[in-house]
Design an enzyme around this catalytic site. Structure first.
Site, short mmCIF file in Angstrom:
data_model
loop_
_atom_site.label_atom_id
_atom_site.label_comp_id
_atom_site.label_asym_id
_atom_site.label_seq_id
_atom_site.Cartn_x
_atom_site.Cartn_y
_atom_site.Cartn_z
N SER A 16 0.82 -1.22 0.00
CA SER A 16 0.00 0.00 0.00
C SER A 16 0.85 1.27 0.00
O SER A 16 0.54 2.24 -0.70
CB SER A 16 -0.96 0.00 1.19
OG SER A 16 -0.26 -0.15 2.41
N GLY A 142 6.56 10.46 8.06
CA GLY A 142 5.21 10.99 7.99
C GLY A 142 5.08 12.32 8.71
O GLY A 142 6.05 13.08 8.78
N LYS A 197 7.61 4.59 16.94
CA LYS A 197 6.18 4.94 16.99
C LYS A 197 5.31 3.74 16.64
O LYS A 197 4.17 3.64 17.09
CB LYS A 197 5.89 6.15 16.11
CG LYS A 197 6.28 6.02 14.63
CD LYS A 197 5.15 5.49 13.77
CE LYS A 197 5.58 5.40 12.32
NZ LYS A 197 4.52 4.89 11.44
N ASP A 250 3.88 11.96 13.54
CA ASP A 250 3.90 10.58 13.05
C ASP A 250 3.45 9.61 14.15
O ASP A 250 2.74 8.64 13.89
CB ASP A 250 5.30 10.23 12.57
CG ASP A 250 5.30 9.14 11.50
OD1 ASP A 250 4.21 8.75 11.04
OD2 ASP A 250 6.39 8.69 11.12
N SER A 260 -3.93 2.53 10.92
CA SER A 260 -2.64 2.06 11.43
C SER A 260 -2.64 0.55 11.58
O SER A 260 -3.37 -0.01 12.40
CB SER A 260 -2.34 2.71 12.79
OG SER A 260 -1.23 2.08 13.40
N ARG A 261 -1.79 -0.12 10.81
CA ARG A 261 -1.75 -1.58 10.89
C ARG A 261 -1.13 -2.05 12.20
O ARG A 261 -1.48 -3.13 12.70
CB ARG A 261 -1.00 -2.16 9.69
CG ARG A 261 0.45 -1.76 9.58
CD ARG A 261 1.05 -2.19 8.25
NE ARG A 261 0.46 -1.47 7.14
CZ ARG A 261 0.81 -1.64 5.87
NH1 ARG A 261 1.75 -2.51 5.56
NH2 ARG A 261 0.24 -0.95 4.91
N GLU A 287 5.16 -3.60 11.21
CA GLU A 287 6.60 -3.44 11.42
C GLU A 287 6.97 -3.47 12.91
O GLU A 287 8.06 -3.90 13.28
CB GLU A 287 7.10 -2.13 10.80
CG GLU A 287 7.10 -2.11 9.28
CD GLU A 287 8.33 -2.78 8.68
OE1 GLU A 287 8.99 -3.58 9.37
OE2 GLU A 287 8.61 -2.51 7.50
#
Length: 334
Positions: A16, A142, A197, A250, A260-261, A287
Site C-alpha cells: 500500500s 510521515g 512509533k 507521526d 494504522s496496521r 513493522e
C-alpha cells in the site's frame, strides 16, 4: 535537477505504501520503474492500471509508470531507488543486486522498521551492504497514511538526509498538489522515531483491545514521547524538537488512526488473538512486531528506561498475558 527531462525513479515494493508513493511521484515530472515481486500483480497493473492487492482504487498512470519483476532491470538507469518493502524482506527484495548496480544512485528508504537479527536501521544496512555513501541516503517520514494519499487528502512528509541537497531534491520529487514536503538533516533521529512509533501504536492497540479508554491512551502516548526522546538522545545525541510533525505527528497518527496496521495488530493481540492468527487476520506486516525485538536488544547496551517498549516485548516475545503486562505498566506511567 533537469526540468524538461523526467527524473528516473525505481520503486521497490508492491504494498500500500509503495502504491501511494507511486501515485505521488506520478503527479510530477518523473518516470517510474515499479518492481513488484508478484508477476500476477504486475500483469494486472499493466492491463488495468491499478494494483489488485493494495489500494486498488488508485489509478496508475501507465504512461509514466512501467512495472517490472526483475530487480536488476528495475534499477538500471535510475537516478533514485525507493525502498518500500517491509524491513524483514529488504534483503530478499534486493537479492541479486551488487554494489555496482546501485553505484551513483540516491537511495530513499520509505521503510519504518529495522532489519531483524542484524538490529540495524534500513539505511545503515543498505549503506553497509552496497557501499552507499551517507550523502546519497535519505528517508521518508510521515505523518502520512497510504490510504489517505489514495483519497488525495492533504498530507505531509518529512525527508531526512545528512546531505541538504539530497534532502531537498527528494522533497521536490514528492511535493505535489496534495502533499507538502519538508527537508531536514536528522536522519537517525527521524528513522529511530519512526521505528519506535510503531511499537507505541502496538501498545495503544493492545490497551484498546483490553478495553482501556481514551484517558489512558493519552497518558500512554505522552509517556511514549518521553520514552522515544530518552532512547533517541542516547543513541544519537543531537538538538531536535520532538514536537515536530515528523516525530510527534507521526506518533499521533499511528497511535490513533484506524488505518494504522500496528494499532490494528495490537488491538487483535489485546483481544486474545495469537500472534499467528493476528498476522493472518491482517494479511499485512506490522513493522512494530519485528522492531520491538530489535529495539529491546539495542537497549540492552544503552540501558534507557523504556517501560512501554519492555511491556510490548514481554507480550509478543515472552508470552506475558496482555492484561497482566498492561496492569504492571499502568503503575509506572505518570
Amino acid at each position: 535537477m533537469k526540468v524538461n527531462q523526467p527524473v528516473r525513479v525505481t520503486m521497490v515494493g508492491g504494498g500500500s505504501w509503495a502504491t501511494a508513493l507511486v501515485k505521488i511521484l506520478s503527479e510530477n515530472n518523473v518516470s517510474v520503474k515499479w518492481w513488484l515481486r508478484k508477476a500476477t500483480d504486475a500483469e494486472h497493473i499493466k492491463k488495468f492500471g491499478h494494483n489488485p492487492s493494495y489500494l486498488s482504487d488508485v489509478q496508475i498512470n501507465t504512461r509514466k509508470v512501467k512495472v517490472c519483476t526483475k530487480i536488476r532491470d528495475s534499477v538500471r538507469d535510475s537516478d533514485y531507488v525507493v525502498l518500500a518493502v517491509p524491513a524483514a524482506f529488504v534483503a530478499d527484495a534486493l537479492k541479486g543486486l551488487k554494489p555496482e548496480h546501485l553505484s551513483g544512485k540516491c537511495i530513499i528508504s520509505a521503510i519504518k522498521g529495522m532489519i531483524p537479527d542484524a538490529n540495524q536501521l534500513v539505511t545503515d544496512w543498505v549503506s553497509e551492504q552496497y557501499n552507499i555513501p551517507a550523502e546519497r541516503m535519505s528517508v521518508i517520514a510521515g505523518p502520512c497514511h497510504a490510504e489517505e494519499v489514495a483519497l488525495e487528502k492533504q498530507s505531509y512528509l518529512t525527508i531526512a538526509s545528512p546531505d541538504a541537497i539530497c534532502a531537498e531534491n527528494v522533497a521536490n520529487l514528492l511535493r505535489c498538489r496534495f502533499v507538502q514536503t519538508t527537508p531536514v538533516d536528522d536522519i537517525y533521529g527521524i528513522e529511530y522515531s519512526a521505528v519506535m512509533k510503531n511499537i507505541i501504536a502496538l501498545a495503544c492497540g493492545i490497551t484498546r483491545g483490553l478495553g482501556y479508554g481514551d484517558n489512558f491512551q493519552a497518558v500512554l502516548v505522552s509517556n511514549a514521547m518521553q520514552e522515544i526522546k530518552r532512547f533517541v538522545d542516547a543513541i544519537y545525541p543531537k538538538h531536535r524538537d520532538l514536537s515536530g510533525s515528523a516525530y510527534l505527528g507521526d506518533l499521533l497518527v499511528t497511535a490513533y488512526s484506524p488505518f494504522s496496521r500496528n494499532r490494528t495488530f495490537g488491538t487483535l493481540i489485546g483481544r486474545g488473538y495469537t500472534i499467528q492468527s493476528a498476522q493472518a487476520e491482517m494479511n499485512m506486516i506490522a513493522e512494530g512486531y519485528y522492531a520491538v525485538k530489535s529495539i529491546h536488544a539495542i537497549n540492552q547496551q544503552v540501558e534507557v528506561d523504556m517501560p512501554i517498549t519492555n511491556a510490548v516485548y514481554k507480550i509478543l516475545y515472552e508470552k506475558s498475558a496482555p492484561a497482566g503486562a498492561m496492569n504492571r505498566l499502568k503503575e509506572v506511567l505518570t
